[in-house]
Write a protein that holds these residues in place. Structure first.
Motif, PDB file in Angstrom:
ATOM      1  N   LYS A  22       0.805  -1.222   0.000  1.00  0.00           N
ATOM      2  CA  LYS A  22       0.000   0.000   0.000  1.00  0.00           C
ATOM      3  C   LYS A  22       0.839   1.273   0.000  1.00  0.00           C
ATOM      4  CE  LYS A  22      -3.763  -2.243   2.525  1.00  0.00           C
ATOM      5  NZ  LYS A  22      -4.618  -2.231   3.751  1.00  0.00           N
ATOM      6  N   GLY A  23       2.110   1.165   0.244  1.00  0.00           N
ATOM      7  CA  GLY A  23       2.929   2.358   0.367  1.00  0.00           C
ATOM      8  C   GLY A  23       3.623   2.741  -0.924  1.00  0.00           C
ATOM      9  N   VAL A  24       4.648   3.572  -0.754  1.00  0.00           N
ATOM     10  CA  VAL A  24       5.447   4.015  -1.893  1.00  0.00           C
ATOM     11  C   VAL A  24       6.311   2.865  -2.387  1.00  0.00           C
ATOM     12  CG1 VAL A  24       7.253   5.620  -2.629  1.00  0.00           C
ATOM     13  CG2 VAL A  24       5.465   6.375  -1.044  1.00  0.00           C
ATOM     14  N   ILE A  25       6.353   2.667  -3.680  1.00  0.00           N
ATOM     15  CA  ILE A  25       7.184   1.616  -4.284  1.00  0.00           C
ATOM     16  C   ILE A  25       8.590   2.175  -4.519  1.00  0.00           C
ATOM     17  CG2 ILE A  25       7.510   0.186  -6.341  1.00  0.00           C
ATOM     18  CD1 ILE A  25       4.446   0.032  -6.526  1.00  0.00           C
ATOM     19  N   ALA A  26       9.574   1.398  -4.129  1.00  0.00           N
ATOM     20  CA  ALA A  26      10.961   1.847  -4.232  1.00  0.00           C
ATOM     21  C   ALA A  26      11.284   2.314  -5.650  1.00  0.00           C
ATOM     22  CB  ALA A  26      11.903   0.731  -3.812  1.00  0.00           C
ATOM     23  N   LYS A  27      11.935   3.470  -5.745  1.00  0.00           N
ATOM     24  CA  LYS A  27      12.217   4.064  -7.050  1.00  0.00           C
ATOM     25  C   LYS A  27      13.101   3.172  -7.916  1.00  0.00           C
ATOM     26  CE  LYS A  27      11.688   8.824  -5.451  1.00  0.00           C
ATOM     27  NZ  LYS A  27      12.334  10.136  -5.247  1.00  0.00           N
ATOM     28  N   GLU A  28      14.029   2.473  -7.270  1.00  0.00           N
ATOM     29  CA  GLU A  28      14.949   1.666  -8.065  1.00  0.00           C
ATOM     30  C   GLU A  28      14.277   0.467  -8.706  1.00  0.00           C
ATOM     31  OE1 GLU A  28      15.430   0.279  -3.726  1.00  0.00           O
ATOM     32  OE2 GLU A  28      15.142   2.166  -4.822  1.00  0.00           O
ATOM     33  N   LEU A  29      13.096   0.080  -8.208  1.00  0.00           N
ATOM     34  CA  LEU A  29      12.387  -1.067  -8.763  1.00  0.00           C
ATOM     35  C   LEU A  29      11.409  -0.681  -9.869  1.00  0.00           C
ATOM     36  CD1 LEU A  29      11.543  -3.130  -5.529  1.00  0.00           C
ATOM     37  CD2 LEU A  29      13.410  -3.504  -7.152  1.00  0.00           C
ATOM     38  N   ARG A  30      10.942   0.553  -9.857  1.00  0.00           N
ATOM     39  CA  ARG A  30       9.872   0.950 -10.789  1.00  0.00           C
ATOM     40  C   ARG A  30      10.197   0.717 -12.258  1.00  0.00           C
ATOM     41  NH1 ARG A  30       8.907   6.818  -7.926  1.00  0.00           N
ATOM     42  NH2 ARG A  30       8.585   6.011  -5.808  1.00  0.00           N
ATOM     43  N   LEU A  80      -7.328   3.075 -18.846  1.00  0.00           N
ATOM     44  CA  LEU A  80      -7.223   2.707 -17.440  1.00  0.00           C
ATOM     45  C   LEU A  80      -6.850   3.909 -16.578  1.00  0.00           C
ATOM     46  CD1 LEU A  80      -5.340  -0.694 -17.814  1.00  0.00           C
ATOM     47  CD2 LEU A  80      -7.789  -0.346 -17.455  1.00  0.00           C
ATOM     48  N   LEU A  81      -5.985   4.761 -17.100  1.00  0.00           N
ATOM     49  CA  LEU A  81      -5.573   5.959 -16.352  1.00  0.00           C
ATOM     50  C   LEU A  81      -6.724   6.948 -16.182  1.00  0.00           C
ATOM     51  CD1 LEU A  81      -2.069   6.521 -17.959  1.00  0.00           C
ATOM     52  CD2 LEU A  81      -2.488   6.162 -15.518  1.00  0.00           C
ATOM     53  N   SER A  82      -7.727   6.841 -16.997  1.00  0.00           N
ATOM     54  CA  SER A  82      -8.851   7.788 -16.945  1.00  0.00           C
ATOM     55  C   SER A  82      -9.917   7.384 -15.946  1.00  0.00           C
ATOM     56  CB  SER A  82      -9.493   7.907 -18.331  1.00  0.00           C
ATOM     57  OG  SER A  82     -10.229   6.716 -18.655  1.00  0.00           O
ATOM     58  N   LEU A  83      -9.787   6.214 -15.319  1.00  0.00           N
ATOM     59  CA  LEU A  83     -10.835   5.709 -14.442  1.00  0.00           C
ATOM     60  C   LEU A  83     -10.890   6.480 -13.123  1.00  0.00           C
ATOM     61  CD1 LEU A  83     -10.265   1.853 -14.879  1.00  0.00           C
ATOM     62  CD2 LEU A  83     -11.995   3.271 -15.998  1.00  0.00           C
ATOM     63  N   ASP A  84     -12.079   6.989 -12.812  1.00  0.00           N
ATOM     64  CA  ASP A  84     -12.279   7.513 -11.468  1.00  0.00           C
ATOM     65  C   ASP A  84     -12.797   6.369 -10.602  1.00  0.00           C
ATOM     66  OD1 ASP A  84     -14.982   7.191 -12.083  1.00  0.00           O
ATOM     67  OD2 ASP A  84     -15.330   9.321 -12.415  1.00  0.00           O
ATOM     68  N   ASP A  85     -13.118   6.645  -9.339  1.00  0.00           N
ATOM     69  CA  ASP A  85     -13.481   5.566  -8.426  1.00  0.00           C
ATOM     70  C   ASP A  85     -14.720   4.809  -8.907  1.00  0.00           C
ATOM     71  OD1 ASP A  85     -12.928   4.264  -5.756  1.00  0.00           O
ATOM     72  OD2 ASP A  85     -15.012   4.871  -5.456  1.00  0.00           O
ATOM     73  N   ARG A  88      -0.837  11.274  -7.046  1.00  0.00           N
ATOM     74  CA  ARG A  88      -0.067  12.471  -7.404  1.00  0.00           C
ATOM     75  C   ARG A  88       1.424  12.169  -7.460  1.00  0.00           C
ATOM     76  NH1 ARG A  88      -3.171  14.690  -3.269  1.00  0.00           N
ATOM     77  NH2 ARG A  88      -1.338  15.252  -2.016  1.00  0.00           N
ATOM     78  N   GLY A  89       1.902  11.406  -6.500  1.00  0.00           N
ATOM     79  CA  GLY A  89       3.330  11.096  -6.465  1.00  0.00           C
ATOM     80  C   GLY A  89       3.790  10.341  -7.694  1.00  0.00           C
ATOM     81  N   MET A  90       3.014   9.352  -8.115  1.00  0.00           N
ATOM     82  CA  MET A  90       3.418   8.587  -9.289  1.00  0.00           C
ATOM     83  C   MET A  90       3.219   9.376 -10.576  1.00  0.00           C
ATOM     84  SD  MET A  90       4.892   5.837  -8.439  1.00  0.00           S
ATOM     85  CE  MET A  90       5.508   6.913  -7.134  1.00  0.00           C
ATOM     86  N   ALA A  91       2.273  10.314 -10.571  1.00  0.00           N
ATOM     87  CA  ALA A  91       2.124  11.187 -11.734  1.00  0.00           C
ATOM     88  C   ALA A  91       3.375  12.041 -11.903  1.00  0.00           C
ATOM     89  CB  ALA A  91       0.879  12.063 -11.571  1.00  0.00           C
ATOM     90  N   ASN A 123      -7.148   3.942  -6.295  1.00  0.00           N
ATOM     91  CA  ASN A 123      -5.936   4.742  -6.127  1.00  0.00           C
ATOM     92  C   ASN A 123      -4.665   3.917  -6.308  1.00  0.00           C
ATOM     93  OD1 ASN A 123      -7.616   6.894  -5.601  1.00  0.00           O
ATOM     94  ND2 ASN A 123      -7.362   6.793  -3.381  1.00  0.00           N
ATOM     95  N   ARG A 124      -4.634   2.738  -5.692  1.00  0.00           N
ATOM     96  CA  ARG A 124      -3.449   1.894  -5.823  1.00  0.00           C
ATOM     97  C   ARG A 124      -3.301   1.419  -7.274  1.00  0.00           C
ATOM     98  NH1 ARG A 124      -3.091  -3.206  -2.006  1.00  0.00           N
ATOM     99  NH2 ARG A 124      -4.678  -1.958  -0.952  1.00  0.00           N
ATOM    100  N   PHE A 125      -4.438   1.154  -7.910  1.00  0.00           N
ATOM    101  CA  PHE A 125      -4.399   0.708  -9.302  1.00  0.00           C
ATOM    102  C   PHE A 125      -3.860   1.807 -10.213  1.00  0.00           C
ATOM    103  CE2 PHE A 125      -6.456   0.106 -13.475  1.00  0.00           C
ATOM    104  CZ  PHE A 125      -5.956  -1.148 -13.800  1.00  0.00           C
ATOM    105  N   ILE A 126      -4.340   3.027 -10.038  1.00  0.00           N
ATOM    106  CA  ILE A 126      -3.845   4.131 -10.864  1.00  0.00           C
ATOM    107  C   ILE A 126      -2.363   4.379 -10.589  1.00  0.00           C
ATOM    108  CG2 ILE A 126      -4.089   6.580 -11.406  1.00  0.00           C
ATOM    109  CD1 ILE A 126      -6.329   4.828 -12.495  1.00  0.00           C
ATOM    110  N   ARG A 127      -1.945   4.218  -9.326  1.00  0.00           N
ATOM    111  CA  ARG A 127      -0.513   4.296  -9.002  1.00  0.00           C
ATOM    112  C   ARG A 127       0.278   3.351  -9.898  1.00  0.00           C
ATOM    113  NH1 ARG A 127       1.387   0.929  -3.904  1.00  0.00           N
ATOM    114  NH2 ARG A 127       0.717  -0.639  -5.430  1.00  0.00           N
ATOM    115  N   ASN A 128      -0.188   2.114 -10.007  1.00  0.00           N
ATOM    116  CA  ASN A 128       0.494   1.121 -10.833  1.00  0.00           C
ATOM    117  C   ASN A 128       0.496   1.528 -12.310  1.00  0.00           C
ATOM    118  OD1 ASN A 128       0.645  -0.316  -8.443  1.00  0.00           O
ATOM    119  ND2 ASN A 128      -0.990  -1.741  -8.976  1.00  0.00           N
TER     120      ASN A 128
END
Length: 381
Positions: A234-242, A287-292, A344-347, A310-315
């Motif tokens: 559920k948290g931030v995914i490590a930058k080196e893995l993305r 998929l990126l356009s999906l709201d809740d 927002r962070g992943m955007a 939210n987690r899905f859009i993060r991915n």
């Protein structure tokens, strides 16, 4: 006088109930059904304890909380006498890794491309359990990830297959593509022979992992596994893995798909779960356009729905950032104003990879001062 013949009525009854169980499993469309004893995995407690002690379960705290019950079926239910393991083939019609050449699409794990298999299998298991209980006069319990059951070791002990070097079950008949479910019963049944390890010197599954999540054969570190990170974490995914995620937005099939035993997989029955056409190669922009609301509607009945929009859009934003295509910049820009900080962070991260460096720096100057979330600010910096 000749000695009286031994009373083998119990043997006949046990054999009859065993045959009935397997017949009912076939009627319900299960690909394979085998039986083992509740004490058939004596090495499980030590292995599970080592896995948890090393922190390789990541944030899955429930594994530690249920450790005792998970390690021994008799702790979960003291009256169990037989453990029946069921497998349902879900092998794809083609290698799912081909989608990695389509960065404009989102790759959803094969198992999640239709109805939630937990619901499907549990419904079928309840049918088997009801009929068996009536025939045997015994108590039964069925589980499909609904209790702390170590399904893969029990399936290996029952003879469905063996745990491969990727830690998943491998079958000589179905490769690495089996859903697992279990039925515990107080009835005594005939026990099947355990399967032996047929991996040999092969390391295909280990080499296929994009994030090097296997510290050694037969060991997995969930903290580096894309399936864990995109579904459970559920948290931030490590930058080196993305960057290694590519376009994998829900789960990862690479280690499963790489298994050479897949080529021997039998054809599935008509009762096999068929993938939804719109989940085979879904457009990433859509998929990126999906709201809740639209997310919940689109993934109704799918396991994807459980992780939330939210987690899905993060991915999906990680996939957009990995696409190398500036065509996603506009929708990433829109998502910088999303209510969810993880979105927002992943955007921001995606735009840092899609925009020219100077353009991104200018954008940061106008946006950083209005962002209050520490994790999102870290992405800007």
């Amino acid at each position: 006088m000749p000695a009286p013949a031994p009373d083998n009525r119990n043997d006949r009854r046990r054999a009859g109930l065993t045959a009935f169980m397997k017949s009912e499993a076939a009627v319900q469309g299960f690909s394979v059904c085998r039986i083992t004893l509740p004490d058939s995995i004596p090495e499980a407690p030590e292995r599970l304890a080592a896995f948890i002690a090393a922190g390789q379960h990541g944030t899955m705290a429930w594994m530690e909380e249920t450790q005792a019950r998970r390690a021994d079926p008799r702790v979960l239910w003291s009256e169990v006498r037989s453990v029946v393991m069921f497998g349902l083939n879900y092998g794809p019609d083609e290698d799912p890794r081909h989608l990695q050449t389509r960065p404009d699409r989102g790759a959803i794990s094969v198992y999640a491309r239709n109805r939630d298999y937990h619901d499907v299998m549990k419904g079928r298991l309840k049918e088997v359990a009801t009929r068996f209980a009536a025939r045997a006069g015994a108590d039964v319990k069925v589980f499909v990830d609904t209790a702390p059951v170590m399904e893969k070791p029990l399936a290996a002990a029952a003879g469905l297959g063996w745990q491969g070097k990727h830690t998943n079950l491998v079958s000589r008949e179905f490769g690495s593509w089996l859903f697992l479910g279990s039925l515990f019963t107080t009835a005594e049944l005939d026990i099947d022979t355990p399967e032996i390890d047929h991996c040999g010197s092969c390391r295909a599954c280990l080499g296929a992992c994009p994030t090097d999540a296997f510290p050694a054969p037969y060991q997995i570190d969930a903290r580096r596994c894309i399936s864990y990170l995109t579904i459970e974490h559920k948290g931030v995914i490590a930058k080196e893995l993305r960057p290694a995620f590519g376009n994998r937005i829900y789960g990862c099939d690479d280690c499963l798909a790489a298994c050479p035993w897949n080529k021997f997989a039998q054809e599935a029955s008509e009762m096999k779960l068929k993938a939804r056409e719109d989940l085979l190669e879904p457009e990433l922009r859509f998929l990126l356009s999906l709201d809740d609301a639209t997310f919940r509607t689109f993934f109704s009945g799918s396991p994807v729905k459980r992780i939330g929009r939210n987690r899905f859009i993060r991915n999906c934003l990680i996939a957009a950032g990995n696409s190398g295509s500036a065509e996603f910049a506009d929708i990433c820009f829109t998502l910088m104003d999303d209510e969810a900080a993880e979105v927002r962070g992943m955007a921001v991260w995606a735009l840092s990879r899609l925009l020219p460096t100077e353009t991104f720096k200018m954008l940061r100057e106008t946006r950083l001062h209005i962002e209050e979330d520490a994790d999102v600010r870290q992405e800007w910096n």
